[in-house]
Motif scaffolding. Sequence first.
Motif, PDB file in Angstrom:
ATOM      1  N   LEU A   1      -5.566   5.842   6.372  1.00  0.00           N
ATOM      2  CA  LEU A   1      -4.725   4.941   5.596  1.00  0.00           C
ATOM      3  C   LEU A   1      -5.095   4.998   4.117  1.00  0.00           C
ATOM      4  O   LEU A   1      -6.148   5.527   3.747  1.00  0.00           O
ATOM      5  CB  LEU A   1      -4.856   3.511   6.099  1.00  0.00           C
ATOM      6  N   ALA A   2      -4.211   4.413   3.323  1.00  0.00           N
ATOM      7  CA  ALA A   2      -4.421   4.416   1.873  1.00  0.00           C
ATOM      8  C   ALA A   2      -5.766   3.772   1.511  1.00  0.00           C
ATOM      9  O   ALA A   2      -6.459   4.227   0.598  1.00  0.00           O
ATOM     10  CB  ALA A   2      -3.277   3.680   1.181  1.00  0.00           C
ATOM     11  N   ASP A   3      -6.148   2.724   2.228  1.00  0.00           N
ATOM     12  CA  ASP A   3      -7.376   2.010   1.884  1.00  0.00           C
ATOM     13  C   ASP A   3      -8.619   2.708   2.451  1.00  0.00           C
ATOM     14  O   ASP A   3      -9.717   2.161   2.401  1.00  0.00           O
ATOM     15  CB  ASP A   3      -7.308   0.564   2.377  1.00  0.00           C
TER      16      ASP A   3
ATOM     17  N   LEU B   1      -0.551  -1.394  14.276  1.00  0.00           N
ATOM     18  CA  LEU B   1      -1.225  -2.414  15.077  1.00  0.00           C
ATOM     19  C   LEU B   1      -2.737  -2.357  14.917  1.00  0.00           C
ATOM     20  O   LEU B   1      -3.404  -3.386  14.894  1.00  0.00           O
ATOM     21  CB  LEU B   1      -0.876  -2.233  16.557  1.00  0.00           C
ATOM     22  N   GLY B   2      -3.252  -1.128  14.803  1.00  0.00           N
ATOM     23  CA  GLY B   2      -4.703  -0.990  14.801  1.00  0.00           C
ATOM     24  C   GLY B   2      -5.343  -1.333  13.479  1.00  0.00           C
ATOM     25  O   GLY B   2      -6.440  -1.897  13.442  1.00  0.00           O
ATOM     26  N   ARG B   3      -4.661  -1.043  12.385  1.00  0.00           N
ATOM     27  CA  ARG B   3      -5.373  -1.094  11.110  1.00  0.00           C
ATOM     28  C   ARG B   3      -4.690  -1.865   9.993  1.00  0.00           C
ATOM     29  O   ARG B   3      -5.110  -1.762   8.839  1.00  0.00           O
ATOM     30  CB  ARG B   3      -5.645   0.333  10.618  1.00  0.00           C
ATOM     31  N   ARG B   4      -3.620  -2.596  10.291  1.00  0.00           N
ATOM     32  CA  ARG B   4      -3.006  -3.388   9.221  1.00  0.00           C
ATOM     33  C   ARG B   4      -2.949  -4.854   9.629  1.00  0.00           C
ATOM     34  O   ARG B   4      -2.863  -5.184  10.804  1.00  0.00           O
ATOM     35  CB  ARG B   4      -1.604  -2.862   8.910  1.00  0.00           C
TER      36      ARG B   4
ATOM     37  N   PHE C   1       2.716  -2.494  -1.057  1.00  0.00           N
ATOM     38  CA  PHE C   1       1.923  -3.493  -0.330  1.00  0.00           C
ATOM     39  C   PHE C   1       1.706  -3.103   1.135  1.00  0.00           C
ATOM     40  O   PHE C   1       0.614  -3.281   1.683  1.00  0.00           O
ATOM     41  CB  PHE C   1       2.634  -4.853  -0.413  1.00  0.00           C
ATOM     42  N   SER C   2       2.741  -2.556   1.771  1.00  0.00           N
ATOM     43  CA  SER C   2       2.681  -2.279   3.206  1.00  0.00           C
ATOM     44  C   SER C   2       2.103  -0.912   3.529  1.00  0.00           C
ATOM     45  O   SER C   2       1.934  -0.579   4.696  1.00  0.00           O
ATOM     46  CB  SER C   2       4.082  -2.356   3.820  1.00  0.00           C
TER      47      SER C   2
END
Lengths: 243, 243
Positions: free
Chosen positions: A66-68, B145-148, B227-228
């Motif tokens: 992911l981006a983060d 689901l896992g990381r946000r 943001f998403s």
Amino acid sequence: MSILKSPLTRKLAAFVALSETDLDILSRFHRSKKTFLPGHEMITEGQAKQTAFILAEGWACSYKILADGGRQIVDVQIPGDFLGLRSVLFRTSDHSVEAVTRLEASVVLAADILDGFGQSPRLATAILWAASRDEAMVVEHLVNLGRRNAEERMGHFLLEIGARLKLVGLGDKLGYDCPLTQYHLADVLGLTAVHVNRVLRNLREDGLVTFQKGRVTFDDFERLKEFSGFDIDYLDHDGPLLH
Amino acid sequence: MSILKSPLTRKLAAFVALSETDLDILSRFHRSKKTFLPGHEMITEGQAKQTAFILAEGWACSYKILADGGRQIVDVQIPGDFLGLRSVLFRTSDHSVEAVTRLEASVVLAADILDGFGQSPRLATAILWAASRDEAMVVEHLVNLGRRNAEERMGHFLLEIGARLKLVGLGDKLGYDCPLTQYHLADVLGLTAVHVNRVLRNLREDGLVTFQKGRVTFDDFERLKEFSGFDIDYLDHDGPLLH
DNA sequence: CGAACTATTGACGTCGCTCAACTAGTGTGG
DNA sequence: CCACACTAGTTGAGCGACGTCAATAGTTCG
């Protein structure tokens, strides 16, 4: 290793009866063998012109970053599994694949697979079955993340890997060797490594399953299945298109 | 509705140039049209001998039910999407499908699809592309689901549906009509309906997106994407096998 | 023997769930 | 036409699962 005993053959043979010819075609998939070291990125997300592999020995995992900087592991691959099958057939790779252990994998050419499809419908069936099973597993992981708590997720995952290993002749109902670290488990289950540690302790103290020193031991297989809501059906449905 | 303007044609044509012949074959997929009422279970998990459909009008969703009665929606289908494509090709349905709104769908026979594959590789390409895109979406939902967190998940989901609707000519960058209830959203995102409500309020008050009275309005499209962590690539990669 | 990785445990904070109450819209039947 | 039920949405109070931060060991490997 004889083709008869290779993990992929074992897996496919468990669901479709393969003839001598099929085995022959299958053996031709294995062009050349490559070795990768732990942590090596074998397939990169978003990159075209990818190779596919059949995992002969060792473990790998597919993931997205992911981006983060966070990581979500989509699936774990064990001997007999395809790596990047879809990315070759569909010319797109929507995730990366990394070696977990030192591993050996056969390079597979898209052309060989497609030719094989033409020569043996039965083999095509078996391979489509494998691809469809992989997709069913991703769906099951999705349900795992969306609707189960940390303990259930862990139990479910350990059971799934156990069932898959048994199919290729590694491990049994008692347990199996597992090279995944708690960081891997965290990225699979959408948790933190710290919490994974606590979850494993809980499961151990509840007498359900023990994961220590690279070994998973099922202390109470039936109760763990019940507890995790594990239903093996999604792993061993009948072969596709077999009339 | 002319075949030229049907949602499926629009979608496929956006990625593969279809000839007159292709359109002709495609039109033959639509044997008969059926209407379903909201809440009707069109495809049942674990059941063999399933039909496949092409959604012409209305919305549906695929889901799995857990032992404790909980539900996880795996994907939402909009006009132009296949329903149960895999369950027909692979003779296995690993999840159920339910009508969200009153909907119209064309019945598709496995034989017709397979014949079509033989007659037009270009069309086969387009359909495999659609199937591979569906799988990429499931992977993306898994990451979701896992990381946000809840807000990011919601933003990501609303953006994805928006992008998919735009492809078939419904909705635009400003927003779209959406028949999903907050209960649906909860089952998609692995949340409770109560929390979905709070999340929508937060997003609205932050000026990102508004979902009220069956209408999704993007208040700040770019900031919501940022943001998403929404990256549209997984939805519109190049067609597969196109040399 | 030090560096890097992995596992373990505690204290504390927060995100999302549970329970509960209330509103608004919609449809149905007496 | 109103009474009632039913569904969808809204909001608050309190709690628990899981994350964050931090400290400590044990292991592996150069």
